[in-house]
Design a protein around this motif. Sequence first.
Motif, mmCIF file in Angstrom:
data_model
loop_
_atom_site.group_PDB
_atom_site.id
_atom_site.type_symbol
_atom_site.label_atom_id
_atom_site.label_comp_id
_atom_site.label_asym_id
_atom_site.label_seq_id
_atom_site.Cartn_x
_atom_site.Cartn_y
_atom_site.Cartn_z
ATOM 1 N N THR A 65 74.014 21.548 11.897
ATOM 2 C CA THR A 65 73.150 22.427 11.121
ATOM 3 C C THR A 65 73.943 23.017 9.969
ATOM 4 O O THR A 65 75.160 23.170 10.052
ATOM 5 C CB THR A 65 72.594 23.575 11.987
ATOM 6 N N CYS A 66 73.238 23.365 8.909
ATOM 7 C CA CYS A 66 73.884 23.967 7.750
ATOM 8 C C CYS A 66 72.842 24.797 7.020
ATOM 9 O O CYS A 66 72.048 24.273 6.233
ATOM 10 C CB CYS A 66 74.439 22.880 6.841
ATOM 11 N N GLY A 67 72.806 26.123 7.305
ATOM 12 C CA GLY A 67 71.761 26.962 6.726
ATOM 13 C C GLY A 67 70.413 26.466 7.191
ATOM 14 O O GLY A 67 70.168 26.293 8.385
ATOM 15 N N GLN A 68 69.495 26.210 6.263
ATOM 16 C CA GLN A 68 68.182 25.717 6.648
ATOM 17 C C GLN A 68 68.102 24.190 6.597
ATOM 18 O O GLN A 68 67.035 23.615 6.625
ATOM 19 C CB GLN A 68 67.104 26.329 5.755
ATOM 20 N N LEU A 69 69.278 23.548 6.534
ATOM 21 C CA LEU A 69 69.329 22.086 6.566
ATOM 22 C C LEU A 69 69.742 21.612 7.953
ATOM 23 O O LEU A 69 70.620 22.187 8.579
ATOM 24 C CB LEU A 69 70.325 21.555 5.533
ATOM 25 N N LEU A 70 69.103 20.533 8.425
ATOM 26 C CA LEU A 70 69.455 19.929 9.706
ATOM 27 C C LEU A 70 69.845 18.476 9.471
ATOM 28 O O LEU A 70 69.185 17.767 8.700
ATOM 29 C CB LEU A 70 68.262 19.963 10.671
ATOM 30 N N LEU A 71 70.905 18.033 10.119
ATOM 31 C CA LEU A 71 71.267 16.619 10.113
ATOM 32 C C LEU A 71 70.722 16.035 11.416
ATOM 33 O O LEU A 71 71.091 16.481 12.507
ATOM 34 C CB LEU A 71 72.787 16.426 10.042
ATOM 35 N N LEU A 72 69.817 15.059 11.300
ATOM 36 C CA LEU A 72 69.104 14.520 12.461
ATOM 37 C C LEU A 72 69.425 13.047 12.672
ATOM 38 O O LEU A 72 69.791 12.325 11.735
ATOM 39 C CB LEU A 72 67.589 14.682 12.273
ATOM 40 N N ARG A 73 69.249 12.600 13.917
ATOM 41 C CA ARG A 73 69.381 11.179 14.254
ATOM 42 C C ARG A 73 68.260 10.828 15.220
ATOM 43 O O ARG A 73 68.083 11.485 16.244
ATOM 44 C CB ARG A 73 70.734 10.901 14.901
ATOM 45 N N TYR A 74 67.483 9.783 14.878
ATOM 46 C CA TYR A 74 66.416 9.358 15.776
ATOM 47 C C TYR A 74 67.017 8.894 17.102
ATOM 48 O O TYR A 74 68.026 8.175 17.122
ATOM 49 C CB TYR A 74 65.612 8.217 15.157
ATOM 50 N N ASP A 75 66.405 9.275 18.215
ATOM 51 C CA ASP A 75 66.865 8.838 19.530
ATOM 52 C C ASP A 75 66.684 7.329 19.648
ATOM 53 O O ASP A 75 65.614 6.788 19.324
ATOM 54 C CB ASP A 75 66.085 9.551 20.636
ATOM 55 N N GLY A 76 67.730 6.674 20.123
ATOM 56 C CA GLY A 76 67.728 5.230 20.216
ATOM 57 C C GLY A 76 68.852 4.613 19.410
ATOM 58 O O GLY A 76 69.256 3.480 19.653
ATOM 59 N N GLY A 78 71.848 5.861 19.461
ATOM 60 C CA GLY A 78 73.088 6.075 20.209
ATOM 61 C C GLY A 78 74.148 6.757 19.370
ATOM 62 O O GLY A 78 73.912 7.802 18.778
ATOM 63 N N GLU A 79 75.332 6.125 19.287
ATOM 64 C CA GLU A 79 76.442 6.676 18.509
ATOM 65 C C GLU A 79 76.447 6.184 17.064
ATOM 66 O O GLU A 79 77.334 6.526 16.287
ATOM 67 C CB GLU A 79 77.783 6.302 19.169
ATOM 68 N N ASP A 80 75.468 5.379 16.707
ATOM 69 C CA ASP A 80 75.406 4.796 15.358
ATOM 70 C C ASP A 80 74.935 5.846 14.358
ATOM 71 O O ASP A 80 73.828 6.381 14.468
ATOM 72 C CB ASP A 80 74.441 3.607 15.377
ATOM 73 N N ARG A 81 75.769 6.120 13.347
ATOM 74 C CA ARG A 81 75.460 7.194 12.393
ATOM 75 C C ARG A 81 74.769 6.705 11.126
ATOM 76 O O ARG A 81 74.480 7.510 10.242
ATOM 77 C CB ARG A 81 76.756 7.912 11.991
ATOM 78 N N LYS A 82 74.542 5.413 11.021
ATOM 79 C CA LYS A 82 74.100 4.891 9.734
ATOM 80 C C LYS A 82 72.717 5.392 9.328
ATOM 81 O O LYS A 82 72.394 5.410 8.133
ATOM 82 C CB LYS A 82 74.132 3.364 9.742
ATOM 83 N N ALA A 585 77.013 20.413 1.135
ATOM 84 C CA ALA A 585 77.097 20.173 2.575
ATOM 85 C C ALA A 585 76.670 18.770 2.966
ATOM 86 O O ALA A 585 77.198 18.203 3.912
ATOM 87 C CB ALA A 585 76.220 21.201 3.305
ATOM 88 N N ASP A 586 75.715 18.185 2.223
ATOM 89 C CA ASP A 586 75.213 16.874 2.619
ATOM 90 C C ASP A 586 76.253 15.773 2.427
ATOM 91 O O ASP A 586 76.100 14.666 2.945
ATOM 92 C CB ASP A 586 73.946 16.530 1.824
ATOM 93 N N ARG A 587 77.347 16.062 1.688
ATOM 94 C CA ARG A 587 78.368 15.037 1.432
ATOM 95 C C ARG A 587 79.644 15.268 2.238
ATOM 96 O O ARG A 587 80.602 14.507 2.122
ATOM 97 C CB ARG A 587 78.684 15.016 -0.063
ATOM 98 N N VAL A 588 79.662 16.331 3.043
ATOM 99 C CA VAL A 588 80.881 16.686 3.777
ATOM 100 C C VAL A 588 81.258 15.614 4.799
ATOM 101 O O VAL A 588 82.418 15.201 4.881
ATOM 102 C CB VAL A 588 80.718 18.058 4.465
ATOM 103 N N ALA A 589 80.274 15.144 5.582
ATOM 104 C CA ALA A 589 80.582 14.160 6.630
ATOM 105 C C ALA A 589 81.173 12.885 6.023
ATOM 106 O O ALA A 589 82.172 12.352 6.509
ATOM 107 C CB ALA A 589 79.321 13.843 7.432
ATOM 108 N N ASP A 590 80.568 12.418 4.932
ATOM 109 C CA ASP A 590 81.046 11.196 4.281
ATOM 110 C C ASP A 590 82.434 11.414 3.676
ATOM 111 O O ASP A 590 83.306 10.543 3.755
ATOM 112 C CB ASP A 590 80.047 10.787 3.190
ATOM 113 N N PHE A 591 82.648 12.600 3.098
ATOM 114 C CA PHE A 591 83.957 12.929 2.524
ATOM 115 C C PHE A 591 85.048 12.874 3.598
ATOM 116 O O PHE A 591 86.123 12.301 3.393
ATOM 117 C CB PHE A 591 83.912 14.320 1.894
#
Length: 822
Positions: A65-76, A78-82, A585-591
């Motif tokens: 989470t980051c303020g009112q932004l959520l980083l989501l992953r559809y269930d299914g 697994g560990e794949d972040r793409k 914040a949306d570029r932090v993970a990739d950085f």
Amino acid sequence: AGSSVEEMEFSWDEYLEDTGATAAPHGSFKHVDTSLQNGFAPGMKLEVAVKSDQNTYWVATIITTCGQLLLLRYDGYGEDRKADFWCDIMTADLHPIGWCEQNKKILKVPEGIKDKIPDQEEFLQRVLKGACSAPANLLEGLHRGKNPLDLIAPGSRLELQNVRDSLEAWIVNVVDNIGGRLKLRYEGLDDSDKFDQWLFYLDPFLHQVGWAAQHGYSLQPPLAIRSLKSEADWQEILKKVKEEEEESSVPTDLFKDKPVIGVHSFSEGMKLEAVDPVAPFVISPATVLKVYNEKYFMIEIDDLRPERTTSQSYICHVNSAGIFPVQWSLKNGLHLSPPPGYPGQDFDWADYLKQCGAEAAPQSCFPSLTSSDHGFKENMKLEAVNPVDPEEVCIATVTKLKDSYLWLQLEGSKKPVPDCIVSVESMNIFPVGWCETNGYQLRPPRKAIVNKQKKIAVVQPEKQILSSRTVHDGLKNQELNSSDSVVINGKYCCPKIYFNHRCFSGPYLNKGRIAELPQSVGPGNCVLVLKEVLTLLINAAYKPSRVLRELQLDEEAAWHGHGETLKAKYKGKSYRATVEVVRTADRVADFCRKTCIKLECCPNLFGPQMVLDKCSENCSVLTKTKYTHYYGKRKNKRIGRPPGGHSNLEVAMKKPNKRRKRRKHFFVHKKKRSSTSVDNTPAGSPQGSGGEEEDDQDESELSHSLAQDRDKRKRKLRTFSFSDDENKPPSPKDMKMEVAEKLQLDSNPLEWSVADVVRFLKSTDCAPLARIFLDQEIDGQALLLLTLPTVQECMDLKLGPAIKLCHHIERVKLAFYQQFAN
């Protein structure tokens, strides 16, 4: 007090550089971390509209989470972040678990994972069993998208326990809310600020309206203000509060993270050592004056003067800061201030207890007095409330540490104060940059320490606060425009960056030093948090200067981030370079992931995700030798960076040793410079020699070697003869045809598995080499790092097949930059 010009010019970055100090880690301020939480937590599940088909929904899990932004992953997945995606709570089609069923909406597996979920009903039953749904009130209704902390607005009412009698409480009005630090005014005092108090909203003595009645405490104005109005007036005020309760009430959920007060074991008359919270500058003998119940007791700072008219007494609980067992000061080598009126200066507890006929509170009464892993160190800087004037927040320096207590020297206060004694869990201390982020005036130092020659001018755009609408539009356009980070309602918007100590640390970083790093940094301003992370990594390296060189900005590359000057020290010499960090914040993970790849460590070594048990990269099975081979690492040569790629690294040297021959040109200096960062000193100009001559020789040799390779390739393509077709390089005509056929990739090669790389190679005329890639476990990240010298050395290939293979690798790299790099 200092001039307004001085206040405007104060910069934490410059101040830390000028003083040579470091900032206390953001993760050490737990109350600030809690205040930044938006009510959503990683692991919660919700139902989300599927992007490709807005009429259908699927279950997704919150990654971060980051303020009112959520980083989501559809269930299914697994560990794949793409397929992870960011969304804005205010505008996205998000709902709690069960909403689709209640509203006759369709739950349907997204196309990307259809083949992984043959039985949808069985899958949903399994993943939703025991799952925690995102709170419905934060997804729908008036509170949707709001940070819970923002619900404490000016005009809100709370109840505050009386510091002189814990069994009483009175209503207080919120006058101001500065990042969770509340300015409170007693109900009934209208515009008079004489009795105003500042408390953090998680203070154990602060409660929602109605708390006193629920717990059997009386609602009475404190003695200090009781005489200002008649009893009838106070009763009228109470009646008015009850009538307006709904309008001014604060959600009870807001206090769920407050520390729980346990049961104490103190008795009246027991002696102890204590710090007066009103003047926390000395440790003094104190007495338990009164025990109210199993939770609260009153202590009084001892004063033996017969003429005294007032007493320094206050309410405590078992977890109160600033109370210690007898002899604690002596054991920690600290001065205990004798009580006023005590005969002589040499205070002795045994004599004093005998003289008073009292017993010392046993050690078991102080369960919280243990040394914790708090992350603070001497000389660190932070921001702290001035106990003498709570309106002031000052620059503070840690001058001493004992157990879980800090001694802080405050700078810039209107009236100089002695070093303050505070708990590491105090809610009156804050990380560097907290005041600026929350729009509050930080008291600057009286005299700024400035070394003009060392200063580097960095042109930065003006700060701005973005509305949620702006953030949403920015997300749609894949570009969040801001100065340092996305700022929502003045709050931090960079998630925590975790150091996953179990992950592989690679050839540059010292595993032992990595293990000593804090568990996390942030949340906070993106630039400040990432700068702190990179500084910690540089200091954890075998050769800090080498890591700085790996991280520095390649000025020929497209620059989408923010230039920050970082420093490294190695063998008595100082180095500095401009490093690019992202601002949103949306570029932090990739950085973080790309930086890990630069440093040839596990891509999960640090980032916004915590690795709990097993790393998704399975890096634990790799030894340094195997990992080096896996990534096609050089043998005594640097690869993966063009010659002269270290143009902005500066080195500040000691006076050179006369015996050592001095080298004039350390790094190739390029004239082209980015307009975003302006340096007052020539970027590549050396100021001495030493430490890294061998590395520079490698650079020089590599540049020469690569140039030779290029020349050989031009000369020999037509003249070489080969004994078999497999070793025959493509003719210039064939190569032109292949280059003309632009490669279109279906997925990001950074995410390719070993199987994906093998599949790609089998589709080319280098199919016979696929077995080598399978044996050496080369995935997409490793593929993009391969160069001609590496391929020849590590795969033992002749020049012909090596050139043919590198041609296909270059096609992948070109497609990667065109399709995915931005």
